[in-house]
Design an enzyme around this catalytic site. Structure first.
Site, mmCIF file in Angstrom:
data_model
loop_
_atom_site.group_PDB
_atom_site.id
_atom_site.type_symbol
_atom_site.label_atom_id
_atom_site.label_comp_id
_atom_site.label_asym_id
_atom_site.label_seq_id
_atom_site.Cartn_x
_atom_site.Cartn_y
_atom_site.Cartn_z
ATOM 1 N N SER A 109 34.772 2.507 11.817
ATOM 2 C CA SER A 109 33.330 2.553 12.065
ATOM 3 C C SER A 109 32.595 1.491 11.248
ATOM 4 O O SER A 109 33.008 1.161 10.135
ATOM 5 C CB SER A 109 32.804 3.939 11.689
ATOM 6 O OG SER A 109 31.406 3.927 11.550
ATOM 7 N N TYR A 132 27.689 -0.857 15.634
ATOM 8 C CA TYR A 132 26.350 -0.405 16.033
ATOM 9 C C TYR A 132 25.470 -1.642 16.083
ATOM 10 O O TYR A 132 25.595 -2.529 15.234
ATOM 11 C CB TYR A 132 25.758 0.545 14.988
ATOM 12 C CG TYR A 132 26.285 1.954 15.033
ATOM 13 C CD1 TYR A 132 26.176 2.710 16.196
ATOM 14 C CD2 TYR A 132 26.855 2.544 13.911
ATOM 15 C CE1 TYR A 132 26.642 4.027 16.233
ATOM 16 C CE2 TYR A 132 27.315 3.855 13.941
ATOM 17 C CZ TYR A 132 27.202 4.584 15.111
ATOM 18 O OH TYR A 132 27.658 5.880 15.149
ATOM 19 N N THR A 158 29.077 0.811 20.340
ATOM 20 C CA THR A 158 28.514 2.140 20.587
ATOM 21 C C THR A 158 27.067 2.016 21.048
ATOM 22 O O THR A 158 26.235 1.430 20.352
ATOM 23 C CB THR A 158 28.613 2.996 19.311
ATOM 24 O OG1 THR A 158 29.994 3.113 18.976
ATOM 25 C CG2 THR A 158 28.025 4.383 19.525
ATOM 26 N N LYS A 256 30.976 2.246 24.342
ATOM 27 C CA LYS A 256 31.180 3.670 24.049
ATOM 28 C C LYS A 256 29.855 4.426 24.097
ATOM 29 O O LYS A 256 28.889 4.033 23.426
ATOM 30 C CB LYS A 256 31.795 3.812 22.652
ATOM 31 C CG LYS A 256 31.895 5.243 22.135
ATOM 32 C CD LYS A 256 32.677 5.280 20.836
ATOM 33 C CE LYS A 256 32.784 6.657 20.249
ATOM 34 N NZ LYS A 256 31.573 7.110 19.577
ATOM 35 N N HIS A 280 28.935 11.196 22.139
ATOM 36 C CA HIS A 280 28.976 11.094 20.684
ATOM 37 C C HIS A 280 29.359 12.449 20.061
ATOM 38 O O HIS A 280 28.868 12.821 18.993
ATOM 39 C CB HIS A 280 27.613 10.628 20.152
ATOM 40 C CG HIS A 280 27.694 9.702 18.975
ATOM 41 N ND1 HIS A 280 27.590 8.342 19.067
ATOM 42 C CD2 HIS A 280 27.879 9.946 17.643
ATOM 43 C CE1 HIS A 280 27.682 7.798 17.866
ATOM 44 N NE2 HIS A 280 27.869 8.754 16.986
HETATM 45 C C1 FMN Z 1 31.339 12.987 11.456
HETATM 46 C C2 FMN Z 1 31.249 12.068 12.641
HETATM 47 C C3 FMN Z 1 30.873 10.750 12.453
HETATM 48 C C4 FMN Z 1 30.830 9.874 13.537
HETATM 49 N N1 FMN Z 1 30.524 8.558 13.326
HETATM 50 C C5 FMN Z 1 30.577 7.694 14.362
HETATM 51 C C6 FMN Z 1 30.372 6.309 14.139
HETATM 52 O O1 FMN Z 1 30.194 5.856 13.022
HETATM 53 N N2 FMN Z 1 30.395 5.494 15.220
HETATM 54 C C7 FMN Z 1 30.614 5.966 16.494
HETATM 55 O O2 FMN Z 1 30.624 5.191 17.446
HETATM 56 N N3 FMN Z 1 30.825 7.270 16.724
HETATM 57 C C8 FMN Z 1 30.822 8.144 15.686
HETATM 58 N N4 FMN Z 1 31.077 9.463 15.920
HETATM 59 C C9 FMN Z 1 31.407 9.927 17.278
HETATM 60 C C10 FMN Z 1 32.923 9.850 17.529
HETATM 61 O O3 FMN Z 1 33.352 8.517 17.598
HETATM 62 C C11 FMN Z 1 33.310 10.532 18.845
HETATM 63 O O4 FMN Z 1 32.526 10.023 19.892
HETATM 64 C C12 FMN Z 1 33.189 12.056 18.811
HETATM 65 O O5 FMN Z 1 33.507 12.557 17.538
HETATM 66 C C13 FMN Z 1 34.117 12.660 19.852
HETATM 67 O O6 FMN Z 1 34.029 14.048 19.881
HETATM 68 P P1 FMN Z 1 35.052 15.015 19.111
HETATM 69 O O7 FMN Z 1 34.629 15.004 17.688
HETATM 70 O O8 FMN Z 1 34.819 16.315 19.783
HETATM 71 O O9 FMN Z 1 36.454 14.478 19.294
HETATM 72 C C14 FMN Z 1 31.132 10.355 14.846
HETATM 73 C C15 FMN Z 1 31.515 11.678 15.018
HETATM 74 C C16 FMN Z 1 31.589 12.539 13.935
HETATM 75 C C17 FMN Z 1 32.044 13.955 14.159
#
Ligand code: FMN
Length: 383
Positions: A109, A132, A158, A256, A280
């Site tokens: 990330s 981002y 994203t 994404k 997300h």
């Molecule tokens: C704690 C946390 C932090 C996240 N940070 C990012 C991020 O920095 N960039 C991003 O594109 N998605 C981020 N996401 C989204 C994840 O990439 C992903 O889309 C999502 O967790 C998928 O769902 P799941 O947790 O049910 O597998 C984050 C998700 C969580 C739970």
């Protein structure tokens, strides 16, 4: 139930809950608003029924595939998760090692704790970088150059976060709060977690956004970094900016955060190599549909023009199978990989990745399909 032999992603979730201060556990576990979309992601996958088939020759079942042109042991990648290094010591470096061992891609990330160079040093293979769109375009260009130099060849851009969603658990836990009251609230959550304090807070330093340290000079703690990042999300970005991005990134580009067939069409039009059908993990627009419910229409629009990946609610090998059956080429997991790492370190994550692959293989075997390319809608029981 004892947790000495964790078996599933949810077992590790409970281990993570025991180890992490509450505000960190809730930061991972929680989502936007009433968490309706988060719940729908999981429930809609669970509601799909598989067709059991028998007397098919399943002597040799193969879970291998390619994602963004890379060979993978199974159709799965680790999703970008911000601040993973707060959940386990140097979390992103640990995760990339586990991903390498399991033969699946890892995505770093923009707001990871470990910088690109540290992840590169830990990795034996190219990894993916997530971006981002931030207001400072010179910074983006510099980040892309560093990602390329670190061997990244796939950029996950994203697009579902023009601004961060409202996550009530974070508010209740005092994340981002200032002053004595917030400090006391945080201390009350930290003191019962000596393992985390020793292992992560002390031995896992520096705990800042490793890729952004030069951009936020003087920032001493994550609260200051968050304030800067929150002021930097660019709400003016449109499809036209993808062209600009393309001029600075010559590798693969995955968009994404697509949840709408019309947007998927636009993604194909701007030349994305792939898309991630995603909300997300329910952390943005609460009330939006689950990822899996939108997948069939999106996969149909995209066809073979781009790779379609999905994330949101994937917790088992059967879930991976279901996503493939409804048109995905592969899936990403977010929360599960962080639960494993937080709950049981790199061994936990390796264990989970092994379990997911075995479950996928088992599901394929009993559904009577031997290659991932042959998993299709006929394997879902519609009766
Ligand atoms: C704690 C946390 C932090 C996240 N940070 C990012 C991020 O920095 N960039 C991003 O594109 N998605 C981020 N996401 C989204 C994840 O990439 C992903 O889309 C999502 O967790 C998928 O769902 P799941 O947790 O049910 O597998 C984050 C998700 C969580 C739970």
């Amino acid at each position: 139930m004892g947790l000495s032999n964790p078996a599933t992603a949810l077992d590790y979730r409970r281990l993570a809950q025991r180890r992490l201060p509450r505000f960190l556990f809730d930061y991972i576990d929680g989502a936007a608003g009433d968490e309706l979309t988060l719940a729908a992601n999981v429930a809609d996958l669970a509601a799909l029924r598989l067709r059991q088939r028998v007397l098919v020759n399943v002597e040799s079942v193969d879970t291998r595939t390619t994602l963004a042109g890379e060979d993978c042991a199974m159709p799965l990648a680790l999703a970008p998760v911000g601040m993973a290094g707060m959940m386990a010591r140097r979390g992103e470096a640990q995760a990339v090692r586990a991903a390498n061992a399991a033969g699946v891609p890892f995505t770093l990330s923009t707001v990871g704790i470990c910088p690109l160079d540290e992840v590169r040093a830990a990795s034996t293979k190219p990894f993916w970088f997530q971006l981002y769109m931030i207001r400072d375009r010179a910074l983006i260009v510099a980040l892309l150059e560093r990602a390329w130099a670190a061997g990244c060849r796939t950029l996950v851009f994203t697009i579902d976060l023009p601004i961060p969603g409202m996550r009530h658990r974070d508010t209740r836990n005092g994340i981002g709060g200032k002053g004595l009251r917030a400090a006391l609230l945080k201390a009350a959550q930290l003191l019962p977690r000596p393992h985390w304090l020793w292992n992560v807070a002390l031995r896992g330093r520096p705990l800042n956004f490793g890729n952004l340290t030069e951009q936020v000079p003087g920032a001493r703690d994550l609260t200051a970094f968050w304030a800067w990042v929150n002021s930097q999300f660019d709400t003016r970005v449109t499809w036209r900016d993808i062209d600009w991005l393309r001029t600075h990134w010559k590798g693969k580009l995955l968009l994404k955060g697509i949840l709408d067939a019309q947007d998927a069409r636009s993604a194909v039009k701007v030349g994305a190599d792939g898309i991630v059908v995603s909300n997300h993990g329910g952390r943005q627009l609460d009330g939006a549909a689950s990822s899996i419910s939108k997948l069939p229409a999106i996969a149909q629009v995209v066809g073979t023009q781009a790779e379609v990946l999905l994330d949101g609610g994937v917790r088992s090998g059967a879930d991976i199978f279901k996503a493939l059956a409804l048109g995905a080429r592969g899936v990403l997991i977010g929360r599960p990989w962080v639960w494993e790492l937080a709950g049981a370190g790199v061994a936990g994550l390796r264990d989970l990745l092994g379990t997911l692959q075995r479950e996928l293989k088992l599901t394929m075997t009993m559904a009577g399909v031997t290659r991932v390319a042959d998993i299709n809608a006929s394997h879902i029981d519609r009766t």
